[in-house]
Design a protein around this motif. Structure first.
Motif, mmCIF file in Angstrom:
data_model
loop_
_atom_site.group_PDB
_atom_site.id
_atom_site.type_symbol
_atom_site.label_atom_id
_atom_site.label_comp_id
_atom_site.label_asym_id
_atom_site.label_seq_id
_atom_site.Cartn_x
_atom_site.Cartn_y
_atom_site.Cartn_z
ATOM 1 N N ASN A 145 18.469 109.784 -98.515
ATOM 2 C CA ASN A 145 19.539 108.817 -98.773
ATOM 3 C C ASN A 145 20.908 109.484 -98.687
ATOM 4 O OD1 ASN A 145 17.558 106.941 -99.171
ATOM 5 N ND2 ASN A 145 17.721 106.942 -101.380
ATOM 6 N N LEU A 146 21.006 110.703 -99.165
ATOM 7 C CA LEU A 146 22.271 111.428 -99.088
ATOM 8 C C LEU A 146 22.644 111.708 -97.637
ATOM 9 C CD1 LEU A 146 24.570 112.935 -100.511
ATOM 10 C CD2 LEU A 146 23.098 114.947 -100.513
ATOM 11 N N GLY A 147 21.676 112.094 -96.831
ATOM 12 C CA GLY A 147 21.920 112.343 -95.414
ATOM 13 C C GLY A 147 22.382 111.098 -94.681
ATOM 14 N N TRP A 148 21.684 109.972 -94.904
ATOM 15 C CA TRP A 148 22.082 108.717 -94.269
ATOM 16 C C TRP A 148 23.451 108.278 -94.753
ATOM 17 C CZ3 TRP A 148 20.637 106.511 -90.051
ATOM 18 C CH2 TRP A 148 19.348 106.709 -89.567
ATOM 19 N N GLY A 149 23.736 108.504 -96.014
ATOM 20 C CA GLY A 149 25.045 108.140 -96.555
ATOM 21 C C GLY A 149 26.171 108.938 -95.920
ATOM 22 N N LEU A 150 25.950 110.220 -95.699
ATOM 23 C CA LEU A 150 26.969 111.049 -95.060
ATOM 24 C C LEU A 150 27.187 110.664 -93.602
ATOM 25 C CD1 LEU A 150 26.096 114.554 -96.536
ATOM 26 C CD2 LEU A 150 28.121 113.180 -96.992
ATOM 27 N N PHE A 179 24.736 100.319 -102.316
ATOM 28 C CA PHE A 179 24.038 99.104 -102.733
ATOM 29 C C PHE A 179 22.639 98.962 -102.151
ATOM 30 C CE2 PHE A 179 28.603 98.182 -102.782
ATOM 31 C CZ PHE A 179 28.754 97.937 -104.131
ATOM 32 N N VAL A 180 22.331 99.661 -101.077
ATOM 33 C CA VAL A 180 21.036 99.551 -100.411
ATOM 34 C C VAL A 180 20.218 100.790 -100.764
ATOM 35 C CG1 VAL A 180 19.872 99.399 -98.187
ATOM 36 C CG2 VAL A 180 22.028 98.220 -98.536
ATOM 37 N N HIS A 181 18.987 100.563 -101.222
ATOM 38 C CA HIS A 181 18.131 101.677 -101.612
ATOM 39 C C HIS A 181 16.896 101.696 -100.720
ATOM 40 C CE1 HIS A 181 20.608 102.369 -105.085
ATOM 41 N NE2 HIS A 181 20.560 101.061 -105.341
ATOM 42 N N GLY A 182 16.418 102.843 -100.437
ATOM 43 C CA GLY A 182 15.272 103.005 -99.551
ATOM 44 C C GLY A 182 15.724 103.488 -98.188
ATOM 45 N N THR A 183 15.070 104.495 -97.699
ATOM 46 C CA THR A 183 15.470 105.122 -96.447
ATOM 47 C C THR A 183 15.356 104.181 -95.259
ATOM 48 O OG1 THR A 183 14.687 107.223 -97.351
ATOM 49 C CG2 THR A 183 15.106 107.144 -94.998
ATOM 50 N N ALA A 231 18.528 102.907 -92.943
ATOM 51 C CA ALA A 231 18.569 103.107 -91.496
ATOM 52 C C ALA A 231 18.754 101.785 -90.763
ATOM 53 C CB ALA A 231 17.293 103.797 -91.036
ATOM 54 N N LEU A 232 18.026 100.756 -91.160
ATOM 55 C CA LEU A 232 18.126 99.466 -90.476
ATOM 56 C C LEU A 232 19.502 98.818 -90.628
ATOM 57 C CD1 LEU A 232 14.644 97.879 -91.244
ATOM 58 C CD2 LEU A 232 15.474 98.749 -89.066
ATOM 59 N N VAL A 233 19.999 98.786 -91.845
ATOM 60 C CA VAL A 233 21.308 98.183 -92.077
ATOM 61 C C VAL A 233 22.395 99.002 -91.377
ATOM 62 C CG1 VAL A 233 23.020 97.601 -93.845
ATOM 63 C CG2 VAL A 233 20.614 97.104 -94.231
ATOM 64 N N GLY A 234 22.268 100.315 -91.411
ATOM 65 C CA GLY A 234 23.235 101.176 -90.738
ATOM 66 C C GLY A 234 23.257 100.965 -89.234
ATOM 67 N N LEU A 235 22.098 100.841 -88.632
ATOM 68 C CA LEU A 235 22.051 100.604 -87.192
ATOM 69 C C LEU A 235 22.623 99.244 -86.820
ATOM 70 C CD1 LEU A 235 18.572 102.145 -86.347
ATOM 71 C CD2 LEU A 235 20.820 103.067 -85.788
ATOM 72 N N VAL A 236 22.378 98.245 -87.647
ATOM 73 C CA VAL A 236 22.952 96.917 -87.385
ATOM 74 C C VAL A 236 24.475 96.972 -87.487
ATOM 75 C CG1 VAL A 236 23.158 94.576 -88.313
ATOM 76 C CG2 VAL A 236 20.916 95.618 -88.031
ATOM 77 N N LEU A 237 24.979 97.646 -88.507
ATOM 78 C CA LEU A 237 26.432 97.750 -88.662
ATOM 79 C C LEU A 237 27.067 98.599 -87.568
ATOM 80 C CD1 LEU A 237 26.784 98.101 -92.526
ATOM 81 C CD2 LEU A 237 27.459 96.166 -91.112
ATOM 82 N N LEU A 238 26.357 99.608 -87.092
ATOM 83 C CA LEU A 238 26.884 100.414 -85.986
ATOM 84 C C LEU A 238 26.968 99.612 -84.696
ATOM 85 C CD1 LEU A 238 25.115 103.846 -86.548
ATOM 86 C CD2 LEU A 238 27.562 103.403 -86.613
ATOM 87 N N ALA A 239 26.043 98.687 -84.483
ATOM 88 C CA ALA A 239 26.016 97.904 -83.240
ATOM 89 C C ALA A 239 26.934 96.689 -83.303
ATOM 90 C CB ALA A 239 24.594 97.453 -82.956
ATOM 91 N N THR A 240 27.346 96.276 -84.486
ATOM 92 C CA THR A 240 28.130 95.054 -84.644
ATOM 93 C C THR A 240 29.422 95.029 -83.820
ATOM 94 O OG1 THR A 240 27.198 94.680 -86.826
ATOM 95 C CG2 THR A 240 29.259 93.564 -86.324
ATOM 96 N N PRO A 241 30.247 96.077 -83.807
ATOM 97 C CA PRO A 241 31.480 96.001 -83.011
ATOM 98 C C PRO A 241 31.242 95.853 -81.510
ATOM 99 C CG PRO A 241 31.670 97.749 -84.601
ATOM 100 C CD PRO A 241 30.250 97.280 -84.644
#
Length: 65
Positions: free
Chosen positions: A3-8, A42-46, A50-60
């Motif tokens: 979680n720390l790695g994904w957060g960074l 706010f999101v817990h679980g690896t 990853a899923l929410v991060g990838l969606v937010l990265l693709a949004t723009p």
């Protein structure tokens, strides 16, 4: 520890998106950047991080405003 790695990683991309959106005056990268910096609190679980991060990265790229 994952979680720390994904957060960074998402925080670094979020800051880059935020700066890009602010300089180019584009709304989608600006909001995505803010969300990428905040959502790991706010999101817990690896898998969900990853899923929410990838969606937010693709949004723009999908939304062009």
């Amino acid at each position: 520890m994952n979680n720390l790695g994904w957060g960074l990683v998402t925080g670094a991309f979020g800051m880059a998106y935020f700066i890009y959106g602010k300089r180019q005056q584009r709304f989608a990268p600006l909001i995505a950047g803010m969300l990428l910096c905040v959502y790991p609190y706010f999101v817990h679980g690896t898998v969900w991080l990853a899923l929410v991060g990838l969606v937010l990265l693709a949004t723009p790229f999908v939304l062009d405003f």
